[in-house]
Design a protein around this motif. Structure first.
Motif, PDB file in Angstrom:
ATOM      1  N   ALA A 357       0.833  -1.206   0.000  1.00 18.27           N
ATOM      2  CA  ALA A 357       0.000   0.000   0.000  1.00 18.27           C
ATOM      3  C   ALA A 357       0.868   1.257   0.000  1.00 18.27           C
ATOM      4  O   ALA A 357       0.484   2.293   0.536  1.00 18.27           O
ATOM      5  N   GLY A 358       2.047   1.170  -0.593  1.00 16.75           N
ATOM      6  CA  GLY A 358       2.951   2.325  -0.658  1.00 16.75           C
ATOM      7  C   GLY A 358       2.678   3.157  -1.903  1.00 16.75           C
ATOM      8  O   GLY A 358       1.599   3.076  -2.514  1.00 16.75           O
ATOM      9  N   GLY A 359       3.680   3.948  -2.285  1.00 13.96           N
ATOM     10  CA  GLY A 359       3.536   4.838  -3.436  1.00 13.96           C
ATOM     11  C   GLY A 359       3.270   4.085  -4.729  1.00 13.96           C
ATOM     12  O   GLY A 359       2.429   4.503  -5.547  1.00 13.96           O
ATOM     13  N   ALA A 360       3.975   2.971  -4.929  1.00 17.09           N
ATOM     14  CA  ALA A 360       3.796   2.206  -6.164  1.00 17.09           C
ATOM     15  C   ALA A 360       2.389   1.602  -6.207  1.00 17.09           C
ATOM     16  O   ALA A 360       1.726   1.601  -7.252  1.00 17.09           O
ATOM     17  N   ASN A 379      -1.965  -5.291   3.045  1.00 18.08           N
ATOM     18  CA  ASN A 379      -0.668  -4.681   3.396  1.00 18.08           C
ATOM     19  C   ASN A 379      -0.268  -5.073   4.807  1.00 18.08           C
ATOM     20  O   ASN A 379      -1.114  -5.358   5.648  1.00 18.08           O
ATOM     21  N   ARG A 380       1.058  -5.097   5.014  1.00 19.64           N
ATOM     22  CA  ARG A 380       1.575  -5.409   6.360  1.00 19.64           C
ATOM     23  C   ARG A 380       0.963  -4.444   7.384  1.00 19.64           C
ATOM     24  O   ARG A 380       0.449  -4.859   8.404  1.00 19.64           O
ATOM     25  N   THR A 381       0.993  -3.155   7.056  1.00 16.77           N
ATOM     26  CA  THR A 381       0.391  -2.154   7.948  1.00 16.77           C
ATOM     27  C   THR A 381      -1.022  -1.890   7.442  1.00 16.77           C
ATOM     28  O   THR A 381      -1.221  -1.236   6.408  1.00 16.77           O
ATOM     29  N   ARG A 384      -2.447   1.638   6.355  1.00 16.57           N
ATOM     30  CA  ARG A 384      -2.087   2.190   5.030  1.00 16.57           C
ATOM     31  C   ARG A 384      -2.978   1.584   3.950  1.00 16.57           C
ATOM     32  O   ARG A 384      -3.383   2.259   3.003  1.00 16.57           O
ATOM     33  N   THR A 416       5.178  -4.445  -3.257  1.00 14.88           N
ATOM     34  CA  THR A 416       6.143  -4.067  -2.208  1.00 14.88           C
ATOM     35  C   THR A 416       7.555  -4.167  -2.779  1.00 14.88           C
ATOM     36  O   THR A 416       7.807  -4.899  -3.739  1.00 14.88           O
ATOM     37  N   VAL A 418      10.159  -5.276  -1.210  1.00 15.47           N
ATOM     38  CA  VAL A 418      10.993  -6.136  -0.359  1.00 15.47           C
ATOM     39  C   VAL A 418      12.008  -6.967  -1.142  1.00 15.47           C
ATOM     40  O   VAL A 418      13.164  -7.064  -0.760  1.00 15.47           O
TER      41      VAL A 418
HETATM   42  P1  ATR Z   1       7.054   2.382  -2.866  1.00 12.84           P
HETATM   43  O1  ATR Z   1       6.939   3.813  -3.310  1.00 12.84           O
HETATM   44  O2  ATR Z   1       8.140   1.616  -3.562  1.00 12.84           O
HETATM   45  O3  ATR Z   1       5.768   1.660  -2.907  1.00 12.84           O
HETATM   46  P2  ATR Z   1       6.774   2.687  -0.020  1.00 12.84           P
HETATM   47  O4  ATR Z   1       5.779   3.779  -0.188  1.00 12.84           O
HETATM   48  O5  ATR Z   1       7.824   2.840   1.044  1.00 12.84           O
HETATM   49  O6  ATR Z   1       7.590   2.440  -1.357  1.00 12.84           O
HETATM   50  O7  ATR Z   1       5.983   1.312   0.202  1.00 12.84           O
HETATM   51  C1  ATR Z   1       6.621   0.120   0.421  1.00 12.84           C
HETATM   52  C2  ATR Z   1       5.607  -0.991   0.494  1.00 12.84           C
HETATM   53  O8  ATR Z   1       6.323  -2.208   0.764  1.00 12.84           O
HETATM   54  C3  ATR Z   1       4.585  -0.838   1.617  1.00 12.84           C
HETATM   55  O9  ATR Z   1       3.408  -1.485   1.257  1.00 12.84           O
HETATM   56  C4  ATR Z   1       5.308  -1.572   2.744  1.00 12.84           C
HETATM   57  O10 ATR Z   1       4.452  -2.050   3.765  1.00 12.84           O
HETATM   58  P3  ATR Z   1       4.140  -1.137   5.075  1.00 12.84           P
HETATM   59  O11 ATR Z   1       3.137  -0.139   4.597  1.00 12.84           O
HETATM   60  O12 ATR Z   1       3.631  -2.076   6.051  1.00 12.84           O
HETATM   61  O13 ATR Z   1       5.455  -0.509   5.441  1.00 12.84           O
HETATM   62  C5  ATR Z   1       5.849  -2.749   1.989  1.00 12.84           C
HETATM   63  N1  ATR Z   1       6.920  -3.379   2.723  1.00 12.84           N
HETATM   64  C6  ATR Z   1       8.148  -2.879   2.930  1.00 12.84           C
HETATM   65  N2  ATR Z   1       8.882  -3.759   3.647  1.00 12.84           N
HETATM   66  C7  ATR Z   1       8.081  -4.830   3.897  1.00 12.84           C
HETATM   67  C8  ATR Z   1       8.262  -6.094   4.554  1.00 12.84           C
HETATM   68  N3  ATR Z   1       9.430  -6.403   5.094  1.00 12.84           N
HETATM   69  N4  ATR Z   1       7.234  -6.956   4.569  1.00 12.84           N
HETATM   70  C9  ATR Z   1       6.066  -6.644   4.007  1.00 12.84           C
HETATM   71  N5  ATR Z   1       5.820  -5.474   3.356  1.00 12.84           N
HETATM   72  C10 ATR Z   1       6.824  -4.596   3.300  1.00 12.84           C
END
Ligand code: ATR
Length: 499
Positions: A357-360, A379-381, A384, A416, A418
């Motif tokens: 659920a981040g920017g992408a 999403n993990r969180t 969001r 994500t 990751v």
């Molecule tokens: P981007 O612009 O690349 O999407 P971002 O906005 O930082 O970057 O979002 C990263 C995404 O990867 C988020 O959905 C994040 O989950 P959280 O919202 O819970 O942080 C996810 N993400 C990053 N690390 C993770 C992990 N170790 N396990 C699961 N989800 C992860």
């Protein structure tokens, strides 16, 4: 028209190694710099016969450790080496601004050897660099060289402004002004525009340092021989950005379209305000925008397309009619391979699960909702996921609720970061979900091409799409915005071997 010469710095331990390098890169180079401070002691005696073995001009340099070199002997020994070289056919001799041996300078002048009076600063761009450059020349025939470590975008701006100012005041051929480090990289490609009579390159692997470039890359990828006053400058801004694939795609695109007046360069940017000033100074025509600047550039835009507004992210800026126009080509870039895999259109009632659920994810969810797709965001969180779901009218849940994917399983999109760059090579965000084989599985990560998720999906018979397809599709849309022409498919051939 005056053009910067391409010099290969030779840093081999023996003369034979250096001659081998010359053989390999001779078709790209105009001259060579023999760095005698890298030679092992036995090779020093071969210095006098070196220029005769090379058909192009050679600079002799014996750099002290204090100036970033390797010479560990006394100053008297160093002067001895330089003196011997003077009558041996070297075209240039590099002497530092504090060099104290007038006899060598006089002998150089008498023998028609041009002195390159060099100044180095490995800590940054000095505030008074202009004064230093104006004052270090001791004799009229000298070429001034300033090589300074560019620590931030503000310093790059300062260096570029200074280079252009000096270029306007002084005749061609008197100066070399180069920025070191990844932030200084554009000065290497744009040296002709900046009025530097020489740009320096290194063979790959040798003294490889961030911001160093080899002659072949400078010529074949960065189109160095074509860059001149009339070149339209494009680029990618990010931090870091030196390993971006976009220069490959766009520069190849220019070549395939025979656009000899365009170049695309990585700009590592840590300060957007300074970058936008630099863009005015260099008359930059368009940039791709990558992490971490996709949100940060928005306040600097004069106009935004619908995708920028909706996704809250901009990945393309075009300067036209005095305006900075912002676009988001990630959205169409995401959709293009998906639609292609479905014969051109998304069927009614299509349902998708988006992981992350981040920017992408925001751009992906917007693109899918625009096509009427029902979306579940996990999403993990969970907060969001909820925010995004509320903004675009989707279902949402935590990553723990993978059983819910079954109701949204026409398409599964992994957003994500990751597993990016092989950092977590085993990462599979939905290990608890078993593929039926009917899903389309789309991972927007492009390195590695086959993520564990895609591999598992493929083994189950699913159709898979990877981030390369999205990257290339979005670059194609950018190319059209930059040039008004299509990026030919051949532009991405060979890219897999490089990255
Ligand atoms: P981007 O612009 O690349 O999407 P971002 O906005 O930082 O970057 O979002 C990263 C995404 O990867 C988020 O959905 C994040 O989950 P959280 O919202 O819970 O942080 C996810 N993400 C990053 N690390 C993770 C992990 N170790 N396990 C699961 N989800 C992860």
């Amino acid at each position: 028209m005056n053009r910067s010469s391409l010099c290969l710095s030779l840093t081999g331990a023996t003369v034979a190694e250096n001659l081998k390098e010359i053989e390999r890169y001779d078709c790209y180079c105009d001259l060579y710099e023999l760095r005698a401070d890298y030679l092992e002691p036995l090779s020093i005696s071969a210095l006098s016969s070196f220029p005769a073995q090379v058909k192009k001009p050679v600079i002799i340099t014996v750099r002290r450790a204090a100036d970033g070199g390797h010479f560990k002997g006394s100053e008297a020994e160093r002067c001895g080496i330089l003196r011997r070289c003077l009558a041996s056919g070297y075209r240039y001799i590099d002497l530092e601004e504090d060099f104290q041996d007038q006899k060598i300078e006089q002998a150089a002048e008498a023998g028609g050897v041009t002195v390159i009076r060099s100044f180095h600063d490995f800590s940054g761009v000095p505030a008074d660099l202009g004064r230093i450059i104006r004052n270090i020349k001791r004799n009229s025939g000298e070429v001034i060289k300033a090589a300074v470590m560019v620590q931030n975008t503000q310093e790059l701006l300062k260096l570029v402004e200074l280079a252009l100012e000096l270029k306007a005041q002084d005749e061609w051929g008197n100066r070399i002004i180069l920025g070191m480090g990844p932030m200084g990289f554009p000065t290497k490609v744009l040296s002709t525009i900046l009025g530097s009579s020489i740009t320096y390159s290194y063979a790959p692997g040798r003294q490889a340092a961030p911001g160093h470039v080899d002659p072949q890359t400078l010529v074949d990828l960065y189109r160095f021989p074509l860059v001149n006053q009339n070149t339209r400058i494009f680029g990618v801004i990010g931090n870091p950005v030196i390993h971006s694939k976009s220069p490959w795609l766009h520069n190849r695109g220019f070549s395939l379209r025979a656009m000899d007046d365009a170049v695309y360069i990585p700009f590592q940017v840590d300060n957007l305000e300074a970058f936008f000033q630099l863009a005015e100074v260099l008359d930059i025509r368009g940039v791709s925008v990558t992490i971490p600047h996709k949100q940060g550039v928005i306040p600097f835009l004069s106009s935004r397309d619908e995708g920028v507004e909706a996704a809250g992210a901009c990945n393309t800026i075009v300067w036209r009619d005095g305006l900075r126009r912002g676009y988001n080509t990630d959205i169409s870039g995401f959709m293009a391979p998906l639609k292609e895999s479905m014969g051109g259109a998304i069927p009614a009632g299509f349902r998708a699960a988006v992981i992350g659920a981040g920017g992408a994810a925001r751009a992906v969810v917007y693109a899918l909702r625009k096509e009427g797709v029902e979306v579940l965001i996990l999403n993990r969180t969970v907060e969001r996921a909820q925010d995004l779901a509320v903004a675009f009218g989707c279902s949402y849940g935590s990553l723990e609720e993978q059983e819910r994917i079954a109701d949204f399983s026409d398409l599964i999109v992994q957003t994500t970061s990751v597993g990016m760059n092989r950092e977590c090579p085993e990462y599979d965000p939905i290990p608890g979900y078993s593929f039926s084989g009917g899903e389309i599985v789309y991972d927007i990560i492009y390195i590695p091409r086959l993520t564990p998720l895609l591999k598992r999906a493929m083994d189950s018979g699913c159709r898979v799409i990877n981030g390369w397809e999205m990257l290339i599709a979005q670059a194609g849309i950018q190319f059209r915005l930059f040039t008004g022409q299509d990026l030919l498919r051949e532009a991405n051939s060979g890219i897999a071997d490089r990255y």
